[in-house]
Design a protein around this motif. Structure first.
Motif, short mmCIF file in Angstrom:
data_model
loop_
_atom_site.label_atom_id
_atom_site.label_comp_id
_atom_site.label_asym_id
_atom_site.label_seq_id
_atom_site.Cartn_x
_atom_site.Cartn_y
_atom_site.Cartn_z
N PHE A 181 0.86 -1.20 0.00
CA PHE A 181 0.00 0.00 0.00
C PHE A 181 0.88 1.23 0.00
N ASN A 182 0.60 2.16 -0.89
CA ASN A 182 1.31 3.43 -0.97
C ASN A 182 0.49 4.49 -0.23
N GLU A 183 1.02 4.98 0.89
CA GLU A 183 0.29 5.93 1.75
C GLU A 183 0.81 7.35 1.58
N ASP A 184 1.35 7.69 0.44
CA ASP A 184 1.90 9.02 0.19
C ASP A 184 0.80 9.97 -0.24
N TYR A 185 0.42 10.87 0.66
CA TYR A 185 -0.67 11.81 0.37
C TYR A 185 -0.27 12.86 -0.66
N ASP B 49 1.24 12.10 -3.43
CA ASP B 49 1.23 11.43 -4.74
C ASP B 49 -0.22 11.24 -5.16
N ASN C 95 -1.59 9.64 -7.43
CA ASN C 95 -1.96 8.28 -7.82
C ASN C 95 -1.66 7.24 -6.75
N SER C 96 -1.32 7.67 -5.54
CA SER C 96 -1.04 6.72 -4.46
C SER C 96 -2.30 5.93 -4.11
N ASP C 97 -2.11 4.80 -3.44
CA ASP C 97 -3.25 3.97 -3.04
C ASP C 97 -4.20 4.74 -2.12
N ASN D 111 -4.77 7.96 -1.94
CA ASN D 111 -5.54 8.96 -2.67
C ASN D 111 -6.53 8.31 -3.63
N ARG D 112 -6.18 7.15 -4.18
CA ARG D 112 -7.16 6.39 -4.97
C ARG D 112 -8.32 5.98 -4.09
N ASN E 91 3.27 17.97 3.54
CA ASN E 91 4.16 17.11 2.78
C ASN E 91 5.56 17.69 2.54
#
Length: 401
Positions: A180-184, A186, A188-190, A192-193, A378
């Motif tokens: 899981f990509n938790e980068d707010y 980004d 297209n991160s998971d 934000n998706r 960020n």
């Protein structure tokens, strides 16, 4: 010409009909996409429950207020030899509320940027610590047999997903192994998706079941917000009431919460367990005070004391605090949905993105709640996390003198 006018009229009717049908989703999507914009973030953080689906948690029938003895804040605090002005930092970090409870007495209760005592502010991941408390209560009631059980024993819909066979304990400790990509920052991160999916009405359960395994469970501490959603799914399956009703019955009413709160939910009524609570500053502080006292409130053990202890005690190498821990993606330690700072004695914290904090120092009988709407969250050059911990510790020292 009449033919084309007729087609145009039909197209217009179709567009208007679709717009009307999906207007709520479009509004939610717009808020999700612009949630952290500098000119919108403050208002967004205190109005999310008005745009998204939300369940109401009524205020307690016997509201409680801490006694008050107005105190002060230190003028400065230090980080790595640098002196920082406290008021400048509060402004720079977009602070909307700051509350200090010392020995059961309110010493500071300040509001900024238009926030008031009755403003419900989004918890983000501070809400995870509330879910942990509910989980401990449900376990004590025998609704869950053991945290050694697999989550799929209770939520069979997750079989075949990244959560298939994963222990509840590993999910509690953010060690599920799910990628899981938790980068707010980004788009297209998971995470934000996920936010956009909720805005468009996607089922939380369906999104969770779509995730895949990245590592062996129980070996690496990697923050995955959906882990908490899985805990919410387990609770949803074993309780005879909704998470909202359980929270109201087991925490809101006995703690004398002064204000109603709101819990964001999907279109199917499933709560956003990973961070959808909207609560006032002073009611966040009551939850902190409950944990500062080992789960006891006015002589009554609400959260099992052993659960509280276990929740804030890292018990495996990958959960230990330390900037050089190769088994963790964070310098902080982790328990059951609670953070343990580096060099902590008995301190622990609930944390949410964009600088929401409940800082607890039990032996000092100190609780500090800070709510924020920092559009520069960020920007890592600010060392936000280190500065906040230094701030909280400086306030603690201030009230020891």
């Amino acid at each position: 010409m009449k033919h084309w006018k007729g087609i145009s009229a039909i197209v217009l009717v179709v567009v208007l009909t679709l717009t009307a049908s999906y207007w709520s989703n479009l509004q939610r999507l717009y808020m999700a996409v612009t949630l952290y914009d500098e000119d919108k973030i403050v208002e967004n953080f205190r109005s999310m429950y008005t745009r998204f689906n939300a369940k109401t948690i009524p205020a307690s029938s016997q509201p409680f207020a801490f006694p008050t003895a107005p105190g002060t804040l230190p003028d400065t605090f230090a980080l790595e030899g640098q002196s920082l002005r406290l008021n400048d930092f509060l402004q720079d970090s977009g602070t909307t509320g700051l509350m200090v409870i010392k020995d059961g007495v309110t010493r500071v209760e300040n509001y900024y940027l238009g926030e008031t005592a009755t403003t419900q502010h989004i918890s983000f991941s501070m809400g995870k610590s509330f879910v942990s408390a509910l989980f401990g209560m449900a376990l004590a009631e025998g609704k869950i047999a053991s945290i050694e059980d697999a989550v799929t024993d209770y939520v069979p819909e997750l079989r075949g997903s990244g959560y298939d066979g994963v222990r509840i304990k590993d999910v509690l400790q953010m060690s599920s192994g799910v990628g899981f990509n938790e980068d707010y920052g980004d788009f297209n991160s998971d995470i934000n998706r996920f936010s956009r999916a909720i805005a468009l009405g996607t089922s939380l359960d369906a999104f969770t079941a779509s995730l895949h395994r990245e590592r062996a469970p129980g070996t690496y501490n990697h923050y995955v917000s959906i882990d908490t959603q899985v805990l919410g799914m387990v609770l949803d399956r074993v309780l005879d009431v909704s998470l909202t009703e359980y929270l109201q019955r087991r925490i809101w009413e006995p703690l004398g919460m002064q204000d109603e709160a709101y819990w964001l939910a999907d279109d199917n009524g499933m709560e956003l367990a990973l961070g959808g609570l909207n609560v006032t500053l002073r009611d966040y502080a009551k939850f902190g005070w409950l944990y500062a006292n080992g789960g006891r409130w006015q002589g009554q053990q609400l959260v099992p004391q052993q659960w509280v202890t276990d929740s804030v005690t890292p018990d495996a190498p990958h959960l230990m605090p330390g900037a050089d821990n190769p088994l963790s993606s964070s310098p902080y330690g982790y328990g059951y949905q609670w953070w343990i700072p580096t060099d902590a004695d008995d301190e622990f914290m609930a944390q949410g993105i964009y600088h929401q904090f409940i800082y607890i120092d039990p032996d000092q009988q100190l609780v500090i709640v800070k709510l924020s709407a920092n559009h520069r969250f960020n920007d890592k050059s600010h060392q936000w996390r280190k500065k906040h911990l230094a701030l909280f510790r400086a306030i603690g020292l201030h009230y020891q003198s």
